[in-house]
Design a protein around this motif. Structure first.
Motif, PDB file in Angstrom:
ATOM      1  N   GLN A  39       0.811  -1.212   0.000  1.00  0.00           N
ATOM      2  CA  GLN A  39       0.000   0.000   0.000  1.00  0.00           C
ATOM      3  C   GLN A  39       0.849   1.269   0.000  1.00  0.00           C
ATOM      4  OE1 GLN A  39      -2.526  -0.697   3.391  1.00  0.00           O
ATOM      5  NE2 GLN A  39      -4.054  -1.748   2.158  1.00  0.00           N
ATOM      6  N   ARG A  40       2.126   1.134   0.280  1.00  0.00           N
ATOM      7  CA  ARG A  40       3.001   2.303   0.345  1.00  0.00           C
ATOM      8  C   ARG A  40       3.880   2.491  -0.886  1.00  0.00           C
ATOM      9  NH1 ARG A  40       1.332   1.155   5.069  1.00  0.00           N
ATOM     10  NH2 ARG A  40       1.339   2.588   6.802  1.00  0.00           N
ATOM     11  N   ILE A  41       3.873   1.538  -1.785  1.00  0.00           N
ATOM     12  CA  ILE A  41       4.673   1.693  -3.004  1.00  0.00           C
ATOM     13  C   ILE A  41       3.749   2.015  -4.169  1.00  0.00           C
ATOM     14  CG2 ILE A  41       6.500   0.164  -2.165  1.00  0.00           C
ATOM     15  CD1 ILE A  41       5.437  -1.963  -4.140  1.00  0.00           C
ATOM     16  N   SER A  42       4.297   2.711  -5.146  1.00  0.00           N
ATOM     17  CA  SER A  42       3.476   3.096  -6.295  1.00  0.00           C
ATOM     18  C   SER A  42       3.874   2.349  -7.563  1.00  0.00           C
ATOM     19  CB  SER A  42       3.594   4.602  -6.530  1.00  0.00           C
ATOM     20  OG  SER A  42       4.957   4.947  -6.739  1.00  0.00           O
ATOM     21  N   GLY A  43       5.014   1.696  -7.566  1.00  0.00           N
ATOM     22  CA  GLY A  43       5.487   1.000  -8.752  1.00  0.00           C
ATOM     23  C   GLY A  43       4.793  -0.329  -8.970  1.00  0.00           C
ATOM     24  N   LYS A  44       5.013  -0.895 -10.130  1.00  0.00           N
ATOM     25  CA  LYS A  44       4.429  -2.197 -10.463  1.00  0.00           C
ATOM     26  C   LYS A  44       5.428  -3.320 -10.236  1.00  0.00           C
ATOM     27  CE  LYS A  44       1.165  -0.483 -13.815  1.00  0.00           C
ATOM     28  NZ  LYS A  44       0.557  -0.671 -15.112  1.00  0.00           N
ATOM     29  N   GLU A  45       6.562  -2.988  -9.684  1.00  0.00           N
ATOM     30  CA  GLU A  45       7.622  -3.967  -9.509  1.00  0.00           C
ATOM     31  C   GLU A  45       8.132  -3.892  -8.079  1.00  0.00           C
ATOM     32  OE1 GLU A  45      12.017  -4.532 -11.429  1.00  0.00           O
ATOM     33  OE2 GLU A  45      10.436  -3.795 -12.739  1.00  0.00           O
ATOM     34  N   CYS A  46       8.397  -5.055  -7.493  1.00  0.00           N
ATOM     35  CA  CYS A  46       9.008  -5.073  -6.168  1.00  0.00           C
ATOM     36  C   CYS A  46      10.087  -6.143  -6.146  1.00  0.00           C
ATOM     37  CB  CYS A  46       7.981  -5.289  -5.061  1.00  0.00           C
ATOM     38  SG  CYS A  46       7.498  -6.976  -4.787  1.00  0.00           S
ATOM     39  N   ILE A  47      10.980  -6.006  -5.198  1.00  0.00           N
ATOM     40  CA  ILE A  47      12.099  -6.935  -5.052  1.00  0.00           C
ATOM     41  C   ILE A  47      12.008  -7.574  -3.672  1.00  0.00           C
ATOM     42  CG2 ILE A  47      14.612  -7.122  -4.940  1.00  0.00           C
ATOM     43  CD1 ILE A  47      14.658  -4.581  -6.761  1.00  0.00           C
ATOM     44  N   LEU A  48      12.116  -8.885  -3.635  1.00  0.00           N
ATOM     45  CA  LEU A  48      12.142  -9.634  -2.382  1.00  0.00           C
ATOM     46  C   LEU A  48      13.524 -10.256  -2.255  1.00  0.00           C
ATOM     47  CD1 LEU A  48      11.118 -11.261   0.080  1.00  0.00           C
ATOM     48  CD2 LEU A  48      10.171 -12.908  -1.539  1.00  0.00           C
ATOM     49  N   LYS A  49      14.204  -9.956  -1.159  1.00  0.00           N
ATOM     50  CA  LYS A  49      15.516 -10.544  -0.889  1.00  0.00           C
ATOM     51  C   LYS A  49      15.414 -11.363   0.387  1.00  0.00           C
ATOM     52  CE  LYS A  49      18.141  -6.706  -2.855  1.00  0.00           C
ATOM     53  NZ  LYS A  49      19.081  -5.611  -2.519  1.00  0.00           N
ATOM     54  N   CYS A  50      15.791 -12.636   0.291  1.00  0.00           N
ATOM     55  CA  CYS A  50      15.789 -13.485   1.477  1.00  0.00           C
ATOM     56  C   CYS A  50      16.873 -14.536   1.343  1.00  0.00           C
ATOM     57  CB  CYS A  50      14.428 -14.118   1.702  1.00  0.00           C
ATOM     58  SG  CYS A  50      13.868 -15.181   0.377  1.00  0.00           S
ATOM     59  N   ASN A  51      17.411 -14.934   2.471  1.00  0.00           N
ATOM     60  CA  ASN A  51      18.464 -15.949   2.499  1.00  0.00           C
ATOM     61  C   ASN A  51      17.980 -17.286   3.027  1.00  0.00           C
ATOM     62  OD1 ASN A  51      20.494 -14.209   1.579  1.00  0.00           O
ATOM     63  ND2 ASN A  51      20.768 -13.377   3.626  1.00  0.00           N
ATOM     64  N   ASP A  52      16.931 -17.256   3.815  1.00  0.00           N
ATOM     65  CA  ASP A  52      16.465 -18.447   4.509  1.00  0.00           C
ATOM     66  C   ASP A  52      14.979 -18.261   4.799  1.00  0.00           C
ATOM     67  OD1 ASP A  52      15.960 -19.831   7.338  1.00  0.00           O
ATOM     68  OD2 ASP A  52      17.685 -20.821   6.422  1.00  0.00           O
TER      69      ASP A  52
END
Length: 78
Positions: A39-52
């Motif tokens: 709800q706080r981003i306006s773009g159509k793309e997001c990045i998820l970074k996770c290691n575990d």
């Protein structure tokens, strides 16, 4: 993407993703926390970074380079 609630029911959907990972993992988040980010981003793309799947994950949006969101996943049963 899937969601299950004993009160509301179940939901499944799919989305396009570019994946840079050697070993696939299953990771679960509280949907309310993810809605808080989306709800706080306006773009159509997001990045998820996770290691575990049980360590904090970072969500970010290329359109907002100074903003990121940290969410703690929870353990999946089964």
């Amino acid at each position: 993407v899937s969601s299950k609630s004993s009160v509301i029911g179940e939901y499944q959907s799919s989305l396009k993703a570019k994946i840079k990972i050697d070993n696939p993992i299953k990771i679960a988040f509280n949907g309310r926390y993810l809605l808080d980010f989306f709800q706080r981003i306006s773009g159509k793309e997001c990045i998820l970074k996770c290691n575990d799947p049980l360590k904090p994950a970072e969500f970010s949006c290329p359109d907002l380079p100074n903003y990121f969101y940290i969410a703690m996943p929870f353990r999946l049963n089964g």
